[in-house]
Enzyme design. Structure first.
Site, mmCIF file in Angstrom:
data_model
loop_
_atom_site.group_PDB
_atom_site.id
_atom_site.type_symbol
_atom_site.label_atom_id
_atom_site.label_comp_id
_atom_site.label_asym_id
_atom_site.label_seq_id
_atom_site.Cartn_x
_atom_site.Cartn_y
_atom_site.Cartn_z
ATOM 1 N NE ARG A 152 -18.691 -80.317 -1.204
ATOM 2 C CZ ARG A 152 -19.702 -80.364 -1.771
ATOM 3 N NH1 ARG A 152 -21.300 -81.053 -1.798
ATOM 4 N NH2 ARG A 152 -19.752 -79.634 -3.278
ATOM 5 C CD1 TRP A 204 -9.456 -79.722 -2.005
ATOM 6 C CD2 TRP A 204 -10.627 -78.798 -4.072
ATOM 7 N NE1 TRP A 204 -9.257 -80.014 -2.876
ATOM 8 C CE2 TRP A 204 -9.706 -79.621 -3.729
ATOM 9 C CE3 TRP A 204 -10.714 -78.123 -5.380
ATOM 10 C CZ2 TRP A 204 -8.985 -79.771 -4.998
ATOM 11 C CZ3 TRP A 204 -10.246 -78.759 -6.191
ATOM 12 C CH2 TRP A 204 -9.168 -79.526 -7.031
ATOM 13 N N GLY A 247 -17.335 -72.984 -7.036
ATOM 14 C CA GLY A 247 -17.421 -73.036 -8.674
ATOM 15 C C GLY A 247 -15.867 -72.115 -8.601
ATOM 16 C CD GLU A 274 -12.205 -98.123 -9.645
ATOM 17 O OE1 GLU A 274 -12.170 -96.634 -10.172
ATOM 18 O OE2 GLU A 274 -12.702 -97.866 -8.220
ATOM 19 C CE LYS A 314 -11.079 -95.552 -5.720
ATOM 20 N NZ LYS A 314 -12.029 -95.783 -6.603
ATOM 21 C CD GLU A 333 -9.428 -91.778 -5.643
ATOM 22 O OE1 GLU A 333 -10.120 -90.856 -6.333
ATOM 23 O OE2 GLU A 333 -9.634 -93.324 -5.239
HETATM 24 C C1 F6R Z 1 -12.505 -92.000 -7.029
HETATM 25 C C2 F6R Z 1 -12.963 -91.016 -7.570
HETATM 26 C C3 F6R Z 1 -13.065 -90.409 -8.582
HETATM 27 C C4 F6R Z 1 -14.737 -89.521 -9.111
HETATM 28 C C5 F6R Z 1 -15.036 -88.894 -10.403
HETATM 29 C C6 F6R Z 1 -16.377 -88.579 -10.332
HETATM 30 O O1 F6R Z 1 -12.435 -92.955 -6.629
HETATM 31 O O2 F6R Z 1 -14.222 -90.950 -6.476
HETATM 32 O O3 F6R Z 1 -12.580 -90.479 -9.244
HETATM 33 O O4 F6R Z 1 -14.983 -90.745 -9.607
HETATM 34 O O5 F6R Z 1 -14.537 -87.614 -9.143
HETATM 35 O O6 F6R Z 1 -17.232 -88.514 -9.862
HETATM 36 P P1 F6R Z 1 -19.017 -88.765 -9.713
HETATM 37 O O7 F6R Z 1 -18.837 -89.980 -9.165
HETATM 38 O O8 F6R Z 1 -19.335 -87.757 -8.690
HETATM 39 O O9 F6R Z 1 -19.288 -87.814 -11.089
#
Ligand code: F6R
Length: 610
Positions: A27, A74, A101, A483, A487, A490
């Site tokens: 996570r 985090w 949170g 996209e 990638k 990131e």
């Molecule tokens: C990019 C990535 C993030 C998620 C975004 C939404 O590789 O993984 O940009 O796409 O944080 O996350 P979800 O789909 O879980 O709402």
């Protein structure tokens, strides 16, 4: 994002908690800690960095006991230091709290607590909870009641688990806007922020809803609302095996998940394609079928990769279902005073189903009377449960922080949704049948792309030493350019921008100079010729071109440095093939730069804070 595990049972709590923390590592986090009720009281050990650092710290300070809580943090409020790591304690050290949170009113609470003599040990928003519980326990209240008394004072979002030396065999947990689930195992109860920390113990799960508190002892659990009303909740058996959370011999989860993509298409489409009628059968939408016939507009809300999947969906739905579509970043949507009515369907796309911005957008849309639908991967997640209806992706657990197979499945589900809405409207039987046929061919075509990875490695060489890169695409591949750039940035930390290819000459062309890498995604589609002119413009300025195009496409080889070909499919489905090489470009570039693609810095898998 932060991860929570709590255990109350007959096993050694430290082992169960550490195992859970390891499974939550994906996570994203920067420190971790645990607290166990031992014979010498409630003891805490915390460490900065990976869970392996916590393990090291525990070597000399083993915590023996069978009830405890643990956390991966985090950082939001305060640096990633040991003092700021959870669990947080009160002044008497009888309480320990882990929290996911943000407590928005923490500053005023802290000021009040400090004035009344409480001493704080961290800069976090969380610590106020421990001190408030300390006060609430003073008149001899039970832990569960003390926690219940504190919750109304907290503004913001939270999933919390509380342990106390005053009731050493009890844990109390509560949620408001941050996921918490309870696993019912043979040897006790496990609380966690997601199922991956629980699956190896049990598949019997109770999903806590917002405004619910659970009190657990070794023998039983009791759930009630914040208003003190007892709630009986169903125990659900979740699919999936702990084995899904292993790498199965792959170097990284990201690689494993990219390699699974042929199966992902099969699983997302299984039992859903009606070849004869050229449509899709989506059981999760059955109850709203009539409403779907009447909708006049669709608003897609999502974040990150899911947003780009939504942008592909916009092209599909407008072209084949003839419905106006807007795609909104969920984080902007709710602050824009969106105009919604019962003729609008708001489609939330989310892998985790827990992304706070997307969840809040769903709530906003519901309040305004729109039909809300979810395209969600994690079964039983908040967005899945709060939308009126929806479709599960069936992509399996995605552990890699950078989304790959979930993105692919989101686009697949959007193509199924397009078939349903299209066939309710003007999409012809013949075209519907053609789309189904091409969808059925995809798993094999993706397998072909996975079987020959040398071109990706060769192309990644052009990126690995770069500081910046540009990704260009048109029409259906415009979102794919974004996209691909996302990638790359990131996981390899190379600054990359995605652009509509037609926009290049309106600004980004200024960046192109000798050796500047540009990835051009130009399958042989209705805009192929237009994209070819981009190649000339890049070449004329000395840029290096990595071209992603269709097998047999007539491109000028003198204009490109590397070429990657994808099989031919329908234009609307090309994103599903074109994205695969881009995932590999990012993966290979990250590996070449010696970064771990599964642990991108500063990123979290499930973003449960705004
Ligand atoms: C990019 C990535 C993030 C998620 C975004 C939404 O590789 O993984 O940009 O796409 O944080 O996350 P979800 O789909 O879980 O709402």
């Amino acid at each position: 994002m932060c991860g929570i595990v709590g255990y109350c049972g007959t096993q050694d709590a430290q082992s169960v908690l550490l195992d859970g923390l390891k499974r939550l590592e994906y996570r994203g986090y920067d420190s971790s800690g645990l607290a166990v009720n031992t014979s010498a009281g409630l003891k805490t050990v915390r460490a900065v960095g990976k869970v392996s650092e916590l393990l090291r710290a525990l070597k000399t300070r083993r915590l023996a006991g069978s009830t405890g809580i643990a956390h991966t943090r985090w950082a939001t409020h305060g640096m990633p230091t040991e003092a700021n790591a959870h669990p947080h304690r009160d002044c008497t050290e009888s309480v320990a709290v882990v929290h996911n949170g943000i407590i928005e009113n923490h500053a005023s609470l802290r000021a009040r607590l400090e004035q009344s003599g409480h001493a704080f040990a961290s800069e976090t928003d969380t610590e106020v909870i421990a001190h408030l519980i300390e006060d609430a326990l003073k008149d001899g209240a039970q832990l569960s009641h003390a926690v219940g008394a504190v919750l109304p004072m907290l503004e913001g979002t939270y999933g919390i688990v509380v342990a106390s030396s005053l009731e050493p065999d009890t844990l109390v947990a509560a949620r408001l806007g941050s996921p918490l689930i309870l696993g019912i195992a043979r040897d006790g109860y496990i609380l966690a922020s997601d199922a991956s920390a629980i699956l190896q113990h049990t598949r019997d799960i109770v999903y806590l809803d917002d405004r619910e508190i659970v009190a657990i002892t070794r023998a039983e659990y009791h759930i009630r609302t914040f208003e003190n009303v007892t709630v009986q909740k169903p125990v659900e058996t979740i699919d999936g095996e702990a084995a899904d959370l292993q790498k199965h011999g792959y170097a990284h989860f990201m690689l494993k998940e990219m390699m699974e993509q042929p199966d992902v298409v099969l699983n997302s489409t299984r039992g859903r394609l009606d070849a004869e009628n050229g449509t899709a059968v989506l059981g999760g939408l059955r109850d709203v079928e009539k409403q779907l016939r009447d909708i006049k507009r669709i608003v897609i809300v999502a974040c990150g990769s899911a947003y780009y999947a939504g942008c592909v969906g916009e092209y599909m739905l407008e072209e084949y279902a003839g419905i106006p579509v807007e795609v909104e970043l969920a984080s902007e949507f709710r602050y824009r005073k969106p105009i919604l009515d019962s003729g609008t369907a708001v489609v939330a796309i989310s892998q985790s189903g827990e992304t706070a911005d997307t969840l809040f957008a769903v709530r906003e849309a519901k309040e305004k009377g729109a039909l809300t639908l979810g395209i969600v991967n994690v079964v039983g997640s908040s967005i899945a449960r709060e939308t009126h209806a929806g479709v599960y992706n069936h992509a399996g657990p995605e552990i890699g922080v950078a989304s790959t197979k979930a993105f692919l499945s989101q686009v697949v589900v959007l193509s199924l949704f397009t078939l349903v809405l299209g066939r309710q409207r003007a999409l012809s039987l013949v075209m519907g049948q053609r789309i189904v046929k091409e969808l059925l061919a995809l798993p094999h075509q993706i397998q072909v792309l996975l079987d020959c990875r040398e071109p990706y490695r060769a192309a990644a060489e052009l990126l690995a030493d770069a500081h910046h890169a540009l990704f260009l695409g048109r029409k259906y591949c415009h979102p794919i350019a974004h996209e691909g750039a996302l990638k790359l940035k990131e996981i390899s930390y190379i600054h990359a921008e995605g652009y509509a290819a037609g926009e290049m000459k309106h600004g980004p062309i200024a960046l192109v100079e000798d050796g500047f890498p540009v990835v051009v995604i130009a399958p042989r589609d209705s805009v192929f010729e237009k994209s070819m002119s981009n190649l000339h413009e890049i070449r004329a300025r000395g840029g290096s071109v990595i071209l992603v195009t269709t097998e047999g496409a007539p491109y000028d080889a003198s204009l490109v440095d590397r070429v990657i070909t994808i099989p031919k499919t329908l234009e609307m489905l090309t994103p599903l093939l074109a994205v695969i090489p881009l995932q590999f470009l990012a993966y290979e570039a990250a590996c070449a730069r010696a970064f771990d693609p599964d642990m991108p810095r500063n990123l979290a898998k499930s973003v449960t804070v705004e």
